[in-house]
Design a protein around this motif. Structure first.
Motif, PDB file in Angstrom:
ATOM      1  N   GLN A  74       0.825  -1.206   0.000  1.00  0.00           N
ATOM      2  CA  GLN A  74       0.000   0.000   0.000  1.00  0.00           C
ATOM      3  C   GLN A  74       0.861   1.260   0.000  1.00  0.00           C
ATOM      4  N   PRO A 117      -3.813  -0.616  -5.036  1.00  0.00           N
ATOM      5  CA  PRO A 117      -4.707  -1.346  -4.127  1.00  0.00           C
ATOM      6  C   PRO A 117      -6.025  -1.773  -4.779  1.00  0.00           C
ATOM      7  N   LEU A 192      -5.877   6.395  -0.224  1.00  0.00           N
ATOM      8  CA  LEU A 192      -5.327   5.103   0.199  1.00  0.00           C
ATOM      9  C   LEU A 192      -4.734   5.155   1.600  1.00  0.00           C
TER      10      LEU A 192
END
Length: 195
Positions: A74, A117, A192
């Motif tokens: 991530q 992601p 994110l």
């Protein structure tokens, strides 16, 4: 036959919806044209399908054992999105000229998928929905369906950018467009990081 239709519908929804890979395809199509954008489109498609196959063949188990790896992916994805946003924001806006830079490469397309992601979630959700028992035949069948759908979806974004190219036929308009796309990428990256 209904399983293949379900797989195709899932792949279409996951692939055609806006996301970082599609934003870059749109921008690349607008700046460099459809043909030059094919490297990004093919790289993104192959990168995603490889991730999907690996996830189906057991990568998800590794992530369950070491959840910190998910956070590393991530954070790497956020860094890469911010790098791509910076590249778009600082582009001079010249359309497909030799001095105006180069279209995103096949490697960038694939890397974007591996650090995206949205791609990871699509792989986990898709494999959970269609190949929960780990049947290798279904993994490859799903990958084949996804290969076609993903390519066509990302290519549509590149083609849409090529269409916009006719309206962005000056460096100033292209700079504004690229900066808008850069802002969208940066916002995606920021999203994110939210818990």
């Amino acid at each position: 036959m209904s399983l293949i239709i379900s797989m195709a519908a899932f792949a279409l929804v996951a692939s055609i919806t806006p996301g970082p890979v599609n934003i870059v395809a749109l921008s690349s199509g607008a700046q460099y044209g459809f043909r030059a954008s094919q490297r990004h489109v093919v790289g993104a498609t192959l990168g995603f399908v490889l991730l999907l196959v690996l996830m189906g063949l057991g990568l998800h188990e590794l992530l369950e054992r070491w959840p910190a790896l998910t956070r590393v992916v991530q954070l790497a994805g956020v860094a890469f999105l911010l790098f791509m946003a910076w590249k778009l924001a600082t582009d001079d806006g010249r359309l497909g000229t030799k001095d105006g830079g180069k279209a995103p490469t096949m490697f960038y397309g694939a890397l974007m998928q591996w650090l995206n992601p949205k791609a990871w979630l699509a792989c986990v959700a898709g494999m959970g929905a269609f190949v929960a028992d780990g049947d290798a035949r279904l993994v490859w069948q799903f990958a084949a369906v996804y290969l076609v759908i993903c390519y066509l979806s990302v290519a549509c974004w590149a083609y849409a950018g090529t269409y916009l190219r006719h309206y962005l036929n000056n460096a100033g308009g292209m700079r504004l467009f690229n900066r808008s796309m850069a802002l969208l990428l940066a916002l995606s990256a920021g999203y994110l990081l939210l818990p």
